[in-house]
Design an enzyme around this catalytic site. Structure first.
Site, short mmCIF file in Angstrom:
data_model
loop_
_atom_site.label_atom_id
_atom_site.label_comp_id
_atom_site.label_asym_id
_atom_site.label_seq_id
_atom_site.Cartn_x
_atom_site.Cartn_y
_atom_site.Cartn_z
CB THR A 13 7.96 28.54 67.93
OG1 THR A 13 8.02 29.17 69.20
CG2 THR A 13 9.33 28.04 67.54
CB ALA A 33 4.00 23.68 44.28
CB VAL A 132 5.71 12.26 63.96
CG1 VAL A 132 6.64 11.22 64.56
CG2 VAL A 132 4.26 11.94 64.29
CB ILE A 136 12.69 13.41 60.76
CG1 ILE A 136 13.82 13.89 61.67
CG2 ILE A 136 13.06 12.12 60.05
CD1 ILE A 136 14.15 12.91 62.79
CE LYS A 205 6.57 14.96 68.93
NZ LYS A 205 7.75 15.50 69.60
#
Ligand code: HSE
Length: 438
Positions: A13, A33, A132, A136, A205
């Site tokens: 996934t 970059a 984590v 976000i 996390k």
């Protein structure tokens, strides 16, 4: 500048999502970059599997060592997950002087201290934003954006699957198993979904968040962990009547006595923004002494949201390739030699409020006995609901909210309440946090 060559371990996934995002946004990413970033190699267990990504231009192999030993590859992106041989592959990649980007939260939570030590020894970076809260950028926010603050506490919905289950149960009255099966089909759930439901994934996390927030070593074994399987529809309804929502939170709080690290279902006032974070979305409130409360919200799982964090890490590493290792952002936010061994508190010493639901006989004096026990343990009551008995029933539910108390006093009070002849069965206890400025 010549392109940065990346090798991806795992095309599931998140791996598939990462290939898609890097290919689709290649031009924008190169503009950021300062050079092209290309995936030249990838490994997958089953090379013939139908994938969500287009692997054209990528050399595929079944053996991750083909990538780890390829001198052309500068960044190894590990998206297989889990421990065992995966840890060996990461250590080997570091040993070979490769930078590593990973979404592997259990590996960082359990073996991060060793992995970061190896990375520092070899002068390379291990980036783990995707470990984590999915998409976000919470690691970057705490590690860099809040670097001027003393972090006082953080509290987060950091498992998308658990939040999806609680939301669907509350909003649609769906069955636990049915919602879990959907989360698995959508690619949110862990390979072993008990990791989601029993809070282990959230504890991984929280281990990482607490370390970068407080500058302490990663200490997964010190986290108190309780899952969502005990939460009933009744508790959800009573909590709502009292103005609260039940969310599965990871909480890390610095107190004068030490640090509280805990994952458990929690009542939070429904007026808080985080109480209204639903479905697979994650959110983390972080309180810094200078900034006050800050809230970070977004998708906590899924192919492209997680790929968003993985690709951001790849860009960060590409920018830092030529930088002096001494002057990079430290892996755990604080300089490795400055990590401090602040005491992590035993659960007995947690301080929090509680929701209690008990089933009692409908007799004079029952409530008085219960409140006397609470008073004997120095526990103040904040609110109480006593429901009338249904026709033909002799037992009634009593719901109590308490003020902040020491957990060991609450445990002793619950034992005494359960020992009353008039109380039937176990007391259902859920912790309550106001998430105010304390
Ligand atoms: N199983 C995890 C979750 C995936 O549901 O949040 C993202 O870490």
């Amino acid at each position: 500048m010549k392109p940065v060559k990346v090798g991806v371990l795992g095309l599931g996934t998140v791996g598939g999502g990462t290939v898609n995002v890097l290919k689709r946004n290649a031009a924008e990413i190169a503009r950021r970059a300062g050079r092209e970033i290309i995936i030249t190699r990838a490994s997958a267990k089953d090379l013939n599997k139908v994938r969500i990504c287009d692997t054209e231009g990528i050399i595929l192999s079944a053996d991750p060592m083909d990538i780890i030993n390829d001198p052309e590859i500068e960044i190894v992106v590990e998206l297989i997950g889990g421990g065992g041989v995966v840890k060996d592959w990461i250590l080997k990649a570091l040993e070979n002087g490769k930078h590593v980007v990973t979404a592997n939260k259990s590996l960082i939570a359990l073996h991060g201290n060793e992995i970061f030590a190896k990375a520092s020894e070899k002068g390379v970076i291990v980036a783990f934003e995707a470990a984590v809260a999915g998409g976000i950028p919470i690691i970057k926010a705490i590690r860099e954006g809040l670097a001027g603050n003393e972090i006082e506490w953080l509290a987060g919905i950091i498992n998308g699957t658990g939040n999806f289950i609680l939301t669907e149960m509350r909003d649609k009255g769906r069955d636990f198993d049915d919602v879990l099966a959907e989360a698995q089909a959508l690619g949110y759930a862990e390979a072993d979904p008990t990791f989601d439901v029993e809070g282990i994934d959230a504890a991984h996390k929280l281990t990482i968040l607490a370390s970068i927030a407080f500058g302490i070593p990663l200490q997964f074994d010190k986290i108190y962990t309780e899952g969502i399987s005990r939460i009933t529809r009744l508790d959800v309804e009573y909590a709502e009547r009292l103005g609260y929502r039940i969310k599965h939170l990871g909480i890390a709080r610095k107190t004068p006595e030490g640090i509280e690290l805990r994952v458990h279902p929690t009542l939070i006032p429904e007026r808080r923004l985080i109480a209204n974070v639903n479905g697979v979305m994650n959110a983390i409130v972080v309180r810094g002494d200078a900034v006050g409360n800050t809230l970070y919200y977004g998708p906590g799982a899924g192919a492209e949201p997680t790929a968003s964090a993985v690709v951001a890490d790849i860009v960060d590493v590409a920018r830092a390739l030529t930088s002096d290792p001494e002057n990079r952002v430290p892996h755990l936010a604080f300089q490795a030699e400055s990590l401090s061994d602040i005491l992590v508190l035993h659960p007995d010493n947690f301080k929090t409020s509680y929701y209690l639901r008990l089933c009692t006989e409908d007799k004079p004096g029952v409530l008085a006995d219960v409140t006397r026990i609470l008073a004997d343990h120095n526990i103040s009551i904040e609110a109480i609901i006593q429901k009338e008995a249904l026709p033909d029933e002799t037992l009634i539910p009593i719901i109590l909210l308490t003020q902040i108390t020491l957990e060991k006093e609450m445990n002793a009070a619950i034992a005494a309440i359960e020992a009353l002849d008039t109380v039937n069965g176990k007391v259902n206890r859920i912790r309550l946090e106001t998430l105010e400025n304390k």
